[in-house]
Design a protein around this motif. Structure first.
Motif, PDB file in Angstrom:
ATOM      1  N   LEU A 179       0.826  -1.203   0.000  1.00 31.97           N
ATOM      2  CA  LEU A 179       0.000   0.000   0.000  1.00 31.97           C
ATOM      3  C   LEU A 179       0.862   1.257   0.000  1.00 31.97           C
ATOM      4  CD1 LEU A 179      -2.792  -1.013   2.560  1.00 31.97           C
ATOM      5  CD2 LEU A 179      -2.733  -1.364   0.097  1.00 31.97           C
ATOM      6  N   SER A 180       2.011   1.182   0.684  1.00 28.34           N
ATOM      7  CA  SER A 180       2.904   2.337   0.755  1.00 28.34           C
ATOM      8  C   SER A 180       3.532   2.681  -0.587  1.00 28.34           C
ATOM      9  CB  SER A 180       4.021   2.070   1.776  1.00 28.34           C
ATOM     10  OG  SER A 180       4.787   0.930   1.397  1.00 28.34           O
ATOM     11  N   GLU A 181       3.446   1.748  -1.548  1.00 35.64           N
ATOM     12  CA  GLU A 181       3.985   1.986  -2.889  1.00 35.64           C
ATOM     13  C   GLU A 181       2.870   2.191  -3.907  1.00 35.64           C
ATOM     14  OE1 GLU A 181       6.669  -1.177  -3.875  1.00 35.64           O
ATOM     15  OE2 GLU A 181       7.826  -0.952  -2.018  1.00 35.64           O
ATOM     16  N   GLY A 182       1.684   2.513  -3.398  1.00 34.88           N
ATOM     17  CA  GLY A 182       0.556   2.765  -4.291  1.00 34.88           C
ATOM     18  C   GLY A 182      -0.279   1.539  -4.602  1.00 34.88           C
ATOM     19  N   GLY A 183      -0.025   0.431  -3.896  1.00 32.76           N
ATOM     20  CA  GLY A 183      -0.807  -0.776  -4.108  1.00 32.76           C
ATOM     21  C   GLY A 183      -2.250  -0.588  -3.691  1.00 32.76           C
ATOM     22  N   LYS A 184      -3.140  -1.352  -4.307  1.00 29.88           N
ATOM     23  CA  LYS A 184      -4.573  -1.249  -4.026  1.00 29.88           C
ATOM     24  C   LYS A 184      -4.976  -2.265  -2.960  1.00 29.88           C
ATOM     25  CE  LYS A 184      -5.581   0.137  -8.791  1.00 29.88           C
ATOM     26  NZ  LYS A 184      -6.361  -0.169 -10.030  1.00 29.88           N
ATOM     27  N   ASP A 185      -5.915  -1.879  -2.134  1.00 28.65           N
ATOM     28  CA  ASP A 185      -6.465  -2.803  -1.132  1.00 28.65           C
ATOM     29  C   ASP A 185      -7.639  -3.536  -1.763  1.00 28.65           C
ATOM     30  OD1 ASP A 185      -6.789  -4.097   1.301  1.00 28.65           O
ATOM     31  OD2 ASP A 185      -8.128  -2.549   2.089  1.00 28.65           O
ATOM     32  N   VAL A 186      -7.315  -4.395  -2.742  1.00 31.08           N
ATOM     33  CA  VAL A 186      -8.315  -5.150  -3.488  1.00 31.08           C
ATOM     34  C   VAL A 186      -7.893  -6.619  -3.510  1.00 31.08           C
ATOM     35  CG1 VAL A 186      -8.973  -3.187  -4.931  1.00 31.08           C
ATOM     36  CG2 VAL A 186      -7.156  -4.712  -5.701  1.00 31.08           C
ATOM     37  N   VAL A 187      -8.844  -7.489  -3.790  1.00 27.12           N
ATOM     38  CA  VAL A 187      -8.588  -8.932  -3.757  1.00 27.12           C
ATOM     39  C   VAL A 187      -7.447  -9.336  -4.686  1.00 27.12           C
ATOM     40  CG1 VAL A 187      -9.599 -11.182  -4.318  1.00 27.12           C
ATOM     41  CG2 VAL A 187     -10.944  -9.503  -3.038  1.00 27.12           C
ATOM     42  N   LYS A 188      -7.402  -8.765  -5.877  1.00 22.57           N
ATOM     43  CA  LYS A 188      -6.383  -9.149  -6.862  1.00 22.57           C
ATOM     44  C   LYS A 188      -4.973  -8.865  -6.374  1.00 22.57           C
ATOM     45  CE  LYS A 188      -5.180  -8.602 -11.756  1.00 22.57           C
ATOM     46  NZ  LYS A 188      -5.543  -7.925 -13.030  1.00 22.57           N
ATOM     47  N   ASN A 189      -4.818  -7.886  -5.482  1.00 24.06           N
ATOM     48  CA  ASN A 189      -3.502  -7.502  -4.979  1.00 24.06           C
ATOM     49  C   ASN A 189      -3.166  -8.192  -3.665  1.00 24.06           C
ATOM     50  OD1 ASN A 189      -1.056  -5.925  -5.142  1.00 24.06           O
ATOM     51  ND2 ASN A 189      -1.887  -4.554  -3.579  1.00 24.06           N
ATOM     52  N   CYS A 190      -3.950  -9.187  -3.283  1.00 24.59           N
ATOM     53  CA  CYS A 190      -3.760  -9.833  -1.987  1.00 24.59           C
ATOM     54  C   CYS A 190      -3.607 -11.354  -2.119  1.00 24.59           C
ATOM     55  CB  CYS A 190      -4.943  -9.546  -1.062  1.00 24.59           C
ATOM     56  SG  CYS A 190      -5.081  -7.826  -0.538  1.00 24.59           S
ATOM     57  N   VAL A 191      -2.783 -11.914  -1.245  1.00 25.96           N
ATOM     58  CA  VAL A 191      -2.639 -13.366  -1.132  1.00 25.96           C
ATOM     59  C   VAL A 191      -2.632 -13.722   0.351  1.00 25.96           C
ATOM     60  CG1 VAL A 191      -1.447 -13.778  -3.306  1.00 25.96           C
ATOM     61  CG2 VAL A 191      -0.130 -13.107  -1.304  1.00 25.96           C
ATOM     62  N   ALA A 192      -3.085 -14.925   0.663  1.00 29.29           N
ATOM     63  CA  ALA A 192      -3.080 -15.417   2.038  1.00 29.29           C
ATOM     64  C   ALA A 192      -1.837 -16.273   2.245  1.00 29.29           C
ATOM     65  CB  ALA A 192      -4.347 -16.232   2.316  1.00 29.29           C
ATOM     66  N   LEU A 193      -1.028 -15.911   3.237  1.00 33.51           N
ATOM     67  CA  LEU A 193       0.245 -16.596   3.464  1.00 33.51           C
ATOM     68  C   LEU A 193       0.341 -17.109   4.890  1.00 33.51           C
ATOM     69  CD1 LEU A 193       2.682 -14.032   1.768  1.00 33.51           C
ATOM     70  CD2 LEU A 193       1.591 -16.029   0.719  1.00 33.51           C
ATOM     71  N   CYS A 194       1.081 -18.198   5.057  1.00 34.72           N
ATOM     72  CA  CYS A 194       1.418 -18.648   6.400  1.00 34.72           C
ATOM     73  C   CYS A 194       2.435 -17.652   6.977  1.00 34.72           C
ATOM     74  CB  CYS A 194       1.987 -20.066   6.370  1.00 34.72           C
ATOM     75  SG  CYS A 194       3.586 -20.215   5.526  1.00 34.72           S
ATOM     76  N   PRO A 195       2.615 -17.612   8.291  1.00 38.01           N
ATOM     77  CA  PRO A 195       3.528 -16.630   8.887  1.00 38.01           C
ATOM     78  C   PRO A 195       4.947 -16.697   8.321  1.00 38.01           C
ATOM     79  CG  PRO A 195       2.166 -17.617  10.589  1.00 38.01           C
ATOM     80  CD  PRO A 195       1.885 -18.377   9.321  1.00 38.01           C
ATOM     81  N   ASN A 196       5.456 -17.902   8.081  1.00 37.62           N
ATOM     82  CA  ASN A 196       6.822 -18.025   7.563  1.00 37.62           C
ATOM     83  C   ASN A 196       6.947 -17.425   6.162  1.00 37.62           C
ATOM     84  OD1 ASN A 196       7.905 -19.230   9.817  1.00 37.62           O
ATOM     85  ND2 ASN A 196       7.755 -21.325   9.030  1.00 37.62           N
ATOM     86  N   CYS A 197       6.000 -17.750   5.292  1.00 40.25           N
ATOM     87  CA  CYS A 197       6.051 -17.206   3.932  1.00 40.25           C
ATOM     88  C   CYS A 197       5.828 -15.695   3.942  1.00 40.25           C
ATOM     89  CB  CYS A 197       5.012 -17.897   3.047  1.00 40.25           C
ATOM     90  SG  CYS A 197       5.471 -19.574   2.548  1.00 40.25           S
ATOM     91  N   HIS A 198       5.016 -15.223   4.859  1.00 39.37           N
ATOM     92  CA  HIS A 198       4.765 -13.785   4.946  1.00 39.37           C
ATOM     93  C   HIS A 198       6.037 -13.044   5.343  1.00 39.37           C
ATOM     94  CE1 HIS A 198       1.858 -10.380   6.380  1.00 39.37           C
ATOM     95  NE2 HIS A 198       2.487 -10.086   5.248  1.00 39.37           N
ATOM     96  N   ARG A 199       6.728 -13.575   6.347  1.00 38.99           N
ATOM     97  CA  ARG A 199       7.998 -12.942   6.739  1.00 38.99           C
ATOM     98  C   ARG A 199       9.010 -13.031   5.605  1.00 38.99           C
ATOM     99  NH1 ARG A 199       6.587  -9.387   9.588  1.00 38.99           N
ATOM    100  NH2 ARG A 199       4.642 -10.000   8.641  1.00 38.99           N
ATOM    101  N   GLU A 200       9.028 -14.168   4.922  1.00 29.69           N
ATOM    102  CA  GLU A 200       9.950 -14.343   3.802  1.00 29.69           C
ATOM    103  C   GLU A 200       9.660 -13.335   2.693  1.00 29.69           C
ATOM    104  OE1 GLU A 200      11.742 -17.943   0.976  1.00 29.69           O
ATOM    105  OE2 GLU A 200       9.785 -18.187   1.974  1.00 29.69           O
ATOM    106  N   ALA A 201       8.384 -13.093   2.442  1.00 30.30           N
ATOM    107  CA  ALA A 201       7.997 -12.143   1.396  1.00 30.30           C
ATOM    108  C   ALA A 201       8.489 -10.735   1.716  1.00 30.30           C
ATOM    109  CB  ALA A 201       6.487 -12.150   1.215  1.00 30.30           C
ATOM    110  N   HIS A 202       8.566 -10.418   3.010  1.00 29.83           N
ATOM    111  CA  HIS A 202       8.984  -9.071   3.403  1.00 29.83           C
ATOM    112  C   HIS A 202      10.501  -8.944   3.593  1.00 29.83           C
ATOM    113  CE1 HIS A 202       5.279  -6.786   3.959  1.00 29.83           C
ATOM    114  NE2 HIS A 202       4.698  -7.896   4.408  1.00 29.83           N
ATOM    115  N   TYR A 203      11.133  -9.974   4.163  1.00 34.58           N
ATOM    116  CA  TYR A 203      12.494  -9.798   4.650  1.00 34.58           C
ATOM    117  C   TYR A 203      13.544 -10.693   3.999  1.00 34.58           C
ATOM    118  CZ  TYR A 203       9.805  -7.403   8.239  1.00 34.58           C
ATOM    119  OH  TYR A 203       8.935  -6.562   8.889  1.00 34.58           O
ATOM    120  N   SER A 204      13.131 -11.604   3.133  1.00 32.68           N
ATOM    121  CA  SER A 204      14.086 -12.516   2.507  1.00 32.68           C
ATOM    122  C   SER A 204      14.965 -11.798   1.480  1.00 32.68           C
ATOM    123  CB  SER A 204      13.329 -13.657   1.824  1.00 32.68           C
ATOM    124  OG  SER A 204      14.188 -14.403   1.007  1.00 32.68           O
TER     125      SER A 204
END
Length: 225
Positions: A179-204
């Motif tokens: 969202l901070s880069e102009g992303g939309k808060d819409v279904v197409k821009n969202c995925v459901a992740l387990c905590p490990n994959c979510h952290r990996e998506a942000h910090y890997s």
């Protein structure tokens, strides 16, 4: 914002027809006021049965919650203080929020009651400024994406690691384009992740590659939603 008074019944009916997911505020005839605010969804059965414009209160109509937020900010009214949400249409569940606990509460309520249709979300999520800049999240979008995942991480495809206190699989909804880069808060821009994959998506170290994968996954899943 549209304002309909007692003599505008046909115009109000037309607005409701054109904005089935809109928000309507009953307020003082003399002007929009924090002293009397009752919030309804356009589709609210209770609101329809009482006669939308057959009472003396003015109807202030908003296409979505973000327009309502902007108007309230202009008037110096904090929506957190507006507790007069209709108990028939449960409108408070559909209002975007910043607070994580409030968001989780609304998402779990929506998961329990279900969603009738895919939510539109928000192309330009409203900022909410505190000590840090946060964005108002649509609980309908979060609930929809979690339902779509059916209890499995949409990246690694493994089952959620545990059930939350309400008995739902614990997954975290991630914005492919932040969202901070102009992303939309819409279904197409969202995925459901387990905590490990979510952290990996942000910090890997591979976060950029993962972002590309998630963009493809999100677009593919949205086609079948």
């Amino acid at each position: 914002m549209e304002n309909f008074r007692i003599f505008d019944e046909s115009d109000l009916e037309e607005w409701v027809t054109n904005n089935p997911e809109g928000l309507i505020v009953n307020s003082n005839p003399s002007g929009f006021s924090s002293k009397y605010i009752v919030l309804h969804r356009s589709s609210c059965e209770s609101f329809s049965k009482t006669g939308r414009s057959q009472i003396t209160y003015s109807k202030y109509c908003f296409e979505n919650a973000h327009i309502l937020y902007l108007e309230l900010q202009t008037l110096g009214i904090d929506l957190k203080g507006v507790r007069m949400g209709c108990t028939t249409c449960h409108v408070n569940r559909f209002i975007p929020v910043q607070d994580k606990k409030d968001l989780d509460l609304k998402v779990n309520q929506l998961l329990k009651t279900g969603l009738q249709s895919k939510p539109k979300g928000n192309d330009k999520p409203q900022e909410s400024n505190s000590t840090i800049t946060a964005y108002l999240r649509d609980p309908q979008v979060v609930a929809w994406v979690k339902n779509r995942a059916k209890g499995s991480c949409e990246l690694c495809m493994k089952n959620a690691p545990f059930l939350n206190k309400d008995g739902f699989p614990y997954l975290e909804v991630h914005h492919v384009k932040p969202l901070s880069e102009g992303g939309k808060d819409v279904v197409k821009n969202c995925v459901a992740l387990c905590p490990n994959c979510h952290r990996e998506a942000h910090y890997s170290q591979e976060s950029s590659t993962i972002a590309q994968r998630l963009a493809r996954i999100g677009a593919k899943l949205d086609k079948f939603a």
